[in-house]
Design a protein around this motif. Structure first.
Motif, PDB file in Angstrom:
ATOM      1  N   VAL A 166     -22.063 -18.361  10.775  1.00 10.54           N
ATOM      2  CA  VAL A 166     -22.645 -19.045  11.928  1.00 10.54           C
ATOM      3  C   VAL A 166     -21.613 -19.157  13.045  1.00 10.54           C
ATOM      4  O   VAL A 166     -20.409 -19.021  12.835  1.00 10.54           O
ATOM      5  N   THR A 167     -22.111 -19.432  14.222  1.00 12.78           N
ATOM      6  CA  THR A 167     -21.273 -19.596  15.406  1.00 12.78           C
ATOM      7  C   THR A 167     -20.975 -21.073  15.640  1.00 12.78           C
ATOM      8  O   THR A 167     -21.592 -21.966  15.040  1.00 12.78           O
ATOM      9  N   ALA A 168     -20.064 -21.335  16.570  1.00 16.42           N
ATOM     10  CA  ALA A 168     -19.794 -22.720  16.954  1.00 16.42           C
ATOM     11  C   ALA A 168     -21.027 -23.337  17.619  1.00 16.42           C
ATOM     12  O   ALA A 168     -21.285 -24.540  17.475  1.00 16.42           O
ATOM     13  N   GLU A 169     -21.814 -22.509  18.326  1.00 16.35           N
ATOM     14  CA  GLU A 169     -23.036 -23.010  18.948  1.00 16.35           C
ATOM     15  C   GLU A 169     -24.042 -23.454  17.878  1.00 16.35           C
ATOM     16  O   GLU A 169     -24.712 -24.480  18.034  1.00 16.35           O
ATOM     17  N   HIS A 170     -24.139 -22.688  16.804  1.00 13.62           N
ATOM     18  CA  HIS A 170     -25.011 -23.104  15.707  1.00 13.62           C
ATOM     19  C   HIS A 170     -24.524 -24.421  15.113  1.00 13.62           C
ATOM     20  O   HIS A 170     -25.332 -25.281  14.737  1.00 13.62           O
ATOM     21  N   THR A 171     -23.212 -24.582  15.019  1.00 15.58           N
ATOM     22  CA  THR A 171     -22.658 -25.821  14.476  1.00 15.58           C
ATOM     23  C   THR A 171     -23.097 -27.017  15.310  1.00 15.58           C
ATOM     24  O   THR A 171     -23.450 -28.071  14.756  1.00 15.58           O
ATOM     25  N   ALA A 172     -23.100 -26.875  16.615  1.00 15.28           N
ATOM     26  CA  ALA A 172     -23.556 -27.974  17.477  1.00 15.28           C
ATOM     27  C   ALA A 172     -25.034 -28.275  17.235  1.00 15.28           C
ATOM     28  O   ALA A 172     -25.437 -29.443  17.161  1.00 15.28           O
ATOM     29  N   GLU A 173     -25.858 -27.229  17.097  1.00 16.64           N
ATOM     30  CA  GLU A 173     -27.278 -27.428  16.834  1.00 16.64           C
ATOM     31  C   GLU A 173     -27.490 -28.055  15.457  1.00 16.64           C
ATOM     32  O   GLU A 173     -28.357 -28.915  15.277  1.00 16.64           O
ATOM     33  N   ALA A 174     -26.697 -27.603  14.483  1.00 17.85           N
ATOM     34  CA  ALA A 174     -26.816 -28.142  13.130  1.00 17.85           C
ATOM     35  C   ALA A 174     -26.447 -29.620  13.095  1.00 17.85           C
ATOM     36  O   ALA A 174     -27.081 -30.416  12.391  1.00 17.85           O
ATOM     37  N   ARG A 175     -25.433 -30.004  13.842  1.00 20.82           N
ATOM     38  CA  ARG A 175     -25.056 -31.419  13.883  1.00 20.82           C
ATOM     39  C   ARG A 175     -26.206 -32.263  14.406  1.00 20.82           C
ATOM     40  O   ARG A 175     -26.498 -33.345  13.879  1.00 20.82           O
ATOM     41  N   THR A 176     -26.891 -31.775  15.435  1.00 20.50           N
ATOM     42  CA  THR A 176     -28.028 -32.515  15.970  1.00 20.50           C
ATOM     43  C   THR A 176     -29.139 -32.633  14.934  1.00 20.50           C
ATOM     44  O   THR A 176     -29.731 -33.707  14.751  1.00 20.50           O
ATOM     45  N   ALA A 177     -29.419 -31.529  14.230  1.00 19.82           N
ATOM     46  CA  ALA A 177     -30.482 -31.534  13.227  1.00 19.82           C
ATOM     47  C   ALA A 177     -30.139 -32.420  12.041  1.00 19.82           C
ATOM     48  O   ALA A 177     -31.008 -33.107  11.488  1.00 19.82           O
ATOM     49  N   LEU A 259     -14.918 -27.628  14.840  1.00 21.00           N
ATOM     50  CA  LEU A 259     -14.733 -29.071  14.656  1.00 21.00           C
ATOM     51  C   LEU A 259     -15.209 -29.832  15.887  1.00 21.00           C
ATOM     52  O   LEU A 259     -15.885 -30.865  15.779  1.00 21.00           O
ATOM     53  N   ASP A 260     -14.878 -29.325  17.064  1.00 23.59           N
ATOM     54  CA  ASP A 260     -15.308 -29.978  18.295  1.00 23.59           C
ATOM     55  C   ASP A 260     -16.824 -29.926  18.461  1.00 23.59           C
ATOM     56  O   ASP A 260     -17.420 -30.794  19.103  1.00 23.59           O
ATOM     57  N   ALA A 261     -17.455 -28.905  17.871  1.00 19.76           N
ATOM     58  CA  ALA A 261     -18.910 -28.760  17.965  1.00 19.76           C
ATOM     59  C   ALA A 261     -19.649 -29.687  17.010  1.00 19.76           C
ATOM     60  O   ALA A 261     -20.881 -29.783  17.070  1.00 19.76           O
ATOM     61  N   GLY A 262     -18.915 -30.337  16.104  1.00 20.56           N
ATOM     62  CA  GLY A 262     -19.553 -31.292  15.215  1.00 20.56           C
ATOM     63  C   GLY A 262     -19.305 -31.083  13.744  1.00 20.56           C
ATOM     64  O   GLY A 262     -19.802 -31.856  12.914  1.00 20.56           O
ATOM     65  N   ALA A 263     -18.542 -30.044  13.381  1.00 18.62           N
ATOM     66  CA  ALA A 263     -18.221 -29.843  11.968  1.00 18.62           C
ATOM     67  C   ALA A 263     -17.267 -30.928  11.486  1.00 18.62           C
ATOM     68  O   ALA A 263     -16.383 -31.378  12.224  1.00 18.62           O
TER      69      ALA A 263
END
Length: 296
Positions: A166-177, A259-263
């Protein structure tokens, strides 16, 4: 996610399909034991046993370590019954002492003849783990979730999600979900090579197989990539989004993006050209540990 869970996983871990302890002869098993002992000493928070492992694969790593978290990344629900898995986890608990985490996934339709209704199958599997004697508690399991529906299931029924490729952008979306409380521990593939063309070749050698699997390609299309990005082993745009290519400083910077994206935790998979992307790249693991000193 609680502070205790965060501490148990650490910020950075190692993901490796070469840690299949039950699939080697005596010499291979000894090499794995020595490698995981060193990884623990280097300070990595979690060791992810990649490539559709069994609980037996994890047992060998658990036995060779004392404090590090050990997780399957990812056990296929089609290959092992929930009752069998629960019994085998109970058998290693005396050595694990709460360190073992069951990573679960639904695999991919081209690889599983009986593949059908993956979401419903995962719900039923989690129900069976809850009903087992002893049960596998939600706080000791994670899901290989990519899409919003499976991510919500991961948040509600497990510790959280371990997305792969996954990408860092997916990580941000996953954090929201997932919401703020669930664990988010994406995998990030790494090529420690400052020769850009050679690093991309190593990455493509690994990526080619995954681009044949619809769960991954569908997720990448959702993220804005085009079918043309899958040609010839992956476009430069795709490679740069999915991999950390370059020196240890570049790997640290890419890890920071996730990590900054929410991981909460990033599981690093080190690929090497010399070993066809696999093996036990202990020199590279040491180099990365040096970069992450004080932050593992």
């Amino acid at each position: 996610m609680t502070s205790e869970t965060h501490e148990a996983f650490g910020r950075v871990g190692i993901w490796s399909s070469a840690l299949h302890g039950s699939r080697t002869d005596g010499a291979g098993g000894q090499a794995i034991a020595e490698a995981v002992t060193e990884l623990e000493e280097l300070g990595y928070g979690t060791l992810w046993i990649g490539g559709s492992p069994s609980v037996e694969d994890a047992a060998a790593v658990v036995a060779a370590t004392r404090t590090v978290t050990v997780a399957t990344g990812i056990l296929s629900i089609w290959d092992h019954s929930a009752e069998e898995v629960a019994a085998r986890i109970a058998a290693i608990e005396s050595a694990a002492r709460g360190r073992f985490v069951l990573g679960l996934g639904v695999s991919h339709s081209p690889m599983v003849p009986q593949y059908t209704k993956p979401y419903s199958a995962m719900v039923a599997y989690l129900d069976a783990l809850d009903a087992a004697t002893p049960p596998v508690e939600p706080g000791h399991r994670v899901l290989a979730a990519l899409g919003p529906k499976m991510l919500r299931l991961a948040s509600g029924r497990t510790l959280g999600a371990h997305p792969y490729l996954v990408t860092a952008e997916h990580t941000a979306e996953a954090r929201t979900a997932l919401g703020p409380g669930a664990l988010l521990a994406p995998e990030l593939s790494v090529v420690l090579d400052t020769d850009v063309d050679r690093a991309r070749t190593t990455a493509r050698n690994m990526l080619a197989m995954y681009l044949q699997l619809p769960n991954y390609t569908a997720n990448l299309l959702r993220l804005g990539f085009a079918e043309s990005d899958f040609d010839d082993g992956g476009s430069i745009r795709l490679l740069d989004a999915l991999f950390a290519l370059g020196d240890a400083e570049r790997v640290e910077a890419r890890t920071r993006e996730y990590l900054d994206a929410g991981a909460d935790h990033v599981a690093l998979q080190v690929l090497t050209a010399e070993e066809g992307g696999g093996g036990l790249p202990r020199a590279e693991w040491r180099e990365l540990a040096g970069m992450f000193t004080g932050r593992l």
